[in-house]
Design a protein around this motif. Sequence first.
Motif, mmCIF file in Angstrom:
data_model
loop_
_atom_site.group_PDB
_atom_site.id
_atom_site.type_symbol
_atom_site.label_atom_id
_atom_site.label_comp_id
_atom_site.label_asym_id
_atom_site.label_seq_id
_atom_site.Cartn_x
_atom_site.Cartn_y
_atom_site.Cartn_z
ATOM 1 N N ILE A 178 0.833 -1.200 0.000
ATOM 2 C CA ILE A 178 0.000 0.000 0.000
ATOM 3 C C ILE A 178 0.869 1.253 0.000
ATOM 4 C CG2 ILE A 178 -1.644 1.336 1.376
ATOM 5 C CD1 ILE A 178 -2.995 -1.258 2.156
ATOM 6 N N ALA A 179 1.933 1.253 0.805
ATOM 7 C CA ALA A 179 2.825 2.421 0.843
ATOM 8 C C ALA A 179 3.475 2.660 -0.515
ATOM 9 C CB ALA A 179 3.884 2.225 1.917
ATOM 10 N N GLU A 180 3.868 1.596 -1.193
ATOM 11 C CA GLU A 180 4.523 1.748 -2.501
ATOM 12 C C GLU A 180 3.536 2.205 -3.575
ATOM 13 O OE1 GLU A 180 6.476 -1.933 -3.337
ATOM 14 O OE2 GLU A 180 8.271 -1.412 -2.157
ATOM 15 N N GLU A 181 2.293 1.705 -3.513
ATOM 16 C CA GLU A 181 1.320 2.099 -4.534
ATOM 17 C C GLU A 181 1.015 3.587 -4.470
ATOM 18 O OE1 GLU A 181 -3.370 1.285 -5.673
ATOM 19 O OE2 GLU A 181 -2.131 -0.368 -4.962
ATOM 20 N N PHE A 182 0.902 4.128 -3.261
ATOM 21 C CA PHE A 182 0.513 5.532 -3.113
ATOM 22 C C PHE A 182 1.680 6.458 -2.775
ATOM 23 C CE2 PHE A 182 -3.417 3.167 -1.929
ATOM 24 C CZ PHE A 182 -4.219 3.604 -2.978
ATOM 25 N N GLY A 183 2.874 5.889 -2.581
ATOM 26 C CA GLY A 183 4.018 6.716 -2.233
ATOM 27 C C GLY A 183 3.938 7.310 -0.836
ATOM 28 N N TRP A 184 3.348 6.568 0.096
ATOM 29 C CA TRP A 184 3.178 7.084 1.458
ATOM 30 C C TRP A 184 4.408 6.804 2.305
ATOM 31 C CZ3 TRP A 184 -2.245 4.531 2.567
ATOM 32 C CH2 TRP A 184 -3.220 5.155 1.761
ATOM 33 N N LEU A 185 4.572 7.578 3.377
ATOM 34 C CA LEU A 185 5.529 7.254 4.420
ATOM 35 C C LEU A 185 5.048 6.026 5.188
ATOM 36 C CD1 LEU A 185 6.237 10.839 5.836
ATOM 37 C CD2 LEU A 185 7.756 9.483 4.383
ATOM 38 N N ARG A 186 5.970 5.342 5.832
ATOM 39 C CA ARG A 186 5.605 4.146 6.597
ATOM 40 C C ARG A 186 4.596 4.477 7.705
ATOM 41 N NH1 ARG A 186 8.703 -0.401 6.888
ATOM 42 N NH2 ARG A 186 9.003 0.132 4.699
ATOM 43 N N ALA A 187 4.696 5.692 8.250
ATOM 44 C CA ALA A 187 3.819 6.075 9.361
ATOM 45 C C ALA A 187 2.358 6.190 8.944
ATOM 46 C CB ALA A 187 4.286 7.401 9.966
ATOM 47 N N GLU A 188 2.080 6.407 7.658
ATOM 48 C CA GLU A 188 0.701 6.644 7.232
ATOM 49 C C GLU A 188 -0.179 5.406 7.421
ATOM 50 O OE1 GLU A 188 -0.170 9.534 6.730
ATOM 51 O OE2 GLU A 188 1.285 10.705 5.604
ATOM 52 N N TRP A 237 1.983 2.686 16.120
ATOM 53 C CA TRP A 237 2.223 4.072 15.713
ATOM 54 C C TRP A 237 3.683 4.456 15.897
ATOM 55 C CZ3 TRP A 237 3.689 8.185 19.013
ATOM 56 C CH2 TRP A 237 3.736 9.434 18.388
ATOM 57 N N LEU A 238 4.260 4.119 17.042
ATOM 58 C CA LEU A 238 5.643 4.468 17.305
ATOM 59 C C LEU A 238 6.583 3.761 16.332
ATOM 60 C CD1 LEU A 238 6.985 6.334 19.364
ATOM 61 C CD2 LEU A 238 7.415 4.323 20.804
ATOM 62 N N GLY A 239 6.233 2.532 15.948
ATOM 63 C CA GLY A 239 7.048 1.824 14.968
ATOM 64 C C GLY A 239 7.152 2.585 13.668
ATOM 65 N N GLY A 240 6.021 3.083 13.173
ATOM 66 C CA GLY A 240 6.037 3.851 11.929
ATOM 67 C C GLY A 240 6.768 5.170 12.060
#
Length: 412
Positions: free
Chosen positions: A36-46, A369-372
């Motif tokens: 999901i992060a790669e498809e939308f280009g999100w940060l891991r925290a999102e 949350w803290l992990g991201g």
Amino acid sequence: MYQKTPLFTPVLLVGCAIILVSFAIRGSYGVFQIPIAEEFGWLRAEFSMAIAIQNLAWGVGQPIFGALAEKVGDRKSIIAGALIYALGLLLSAQSVTPLEHQAYSWLVGFGIAGTGFGVILAVVARAASDENRSMSLAIVTAAGSGGQIVGPPLVEWLLGFLAWQQVFVIFAAAILAMILTLPLMRAPARPAPIEAGQGMGQVVGQALRDPTFLMIFMGFFSCGYQLGFITAHFPAFVTELCGPILPGGILHGIGITTTSALGAIAISLIGLANVAGTLIAGWAGNRFSKKYLLAAIYTGRTVLAAIFILLPITPLSVVLFSLGMGTLWLATIPLTSGLVGQIYGLRYMGTLYGIIFFSHQLGSFLGVWLGGRMYDAYGDYTMVWWIGIAVGALSALVHLPIRERPIRLATA
């Protein structure tokens, strides 16, 4: 002549089936982190925040669904949970922004609460005989591990030829199918209050003023932190930080050729080992002090996590850590829920356990949350591991002063 009551009943089997499906879905969310992060280009925290909110919503919803089950009935509460769960999954499948995923995670979390441990364990505890209760709770908890065994590799396989959105739709159909099993869940009526004036509010109020209840509440926090962090981030952790899987080795020979596949399998190995660990905990809970067993489990987790993070991350260390942590994974659930029933009785066990479980989910929220956030800030998960080690040690100490004797509940 004394006739031994059966361990496996329709209530136990249906409870296991619902928990298995619910946790197969919930336990596989970490596998979606990178796609999901790669498809939308999100940060891991999102997407981590979406999983964190899901865990928090589960914690908020657990006492609500426990109280709902005690007011309107177990099956109606489970149906409501399944419908909310499916709706959250279907809406998540259409989501294209972090805010949408995070908003619909509230629905998914509430759905997990309605189909998860709080409601199901209370039903099973009521249906089981005194001699079978601890083991029955352990078997249902082990079914959650069964979901964790099948969920992540199933998702990894489905993502090989389906979009993640389609996998979410399949999950929604699976949780709705569980409603068809509910006619078999005919649990005994709840025991009447020991005293005529015992209301839910009085019992809950007295429990909240009891130091033992507060210590159980505090101790369960670290369990949630560790489980939430590992479930959400361990597949990505292994994918990115584990050494290569070399040709000619056992893992490569059985088809696990990438660290991505190993990350998904690691969660399954935790679930597989936990089946044995949870059943052993259920057996031990009938024979030994539950508070000392819980202290031992938290100590074991703390030592194991410290050793793992101090050594190089290799395929072998990942496998050994997964098996070791798995034996201690959900072993806390039958012991903690059994401790609540033992001290405060079965009448309002669902509500009281739900309140304690809220602490577990606060820990889960923080761990996910803290992990991201730590990953995005520092590029690794090292600090998050050490925080988990510290709170695990604290939980081991907090359980030692707990008083295990049943208390006399207040009357009006």
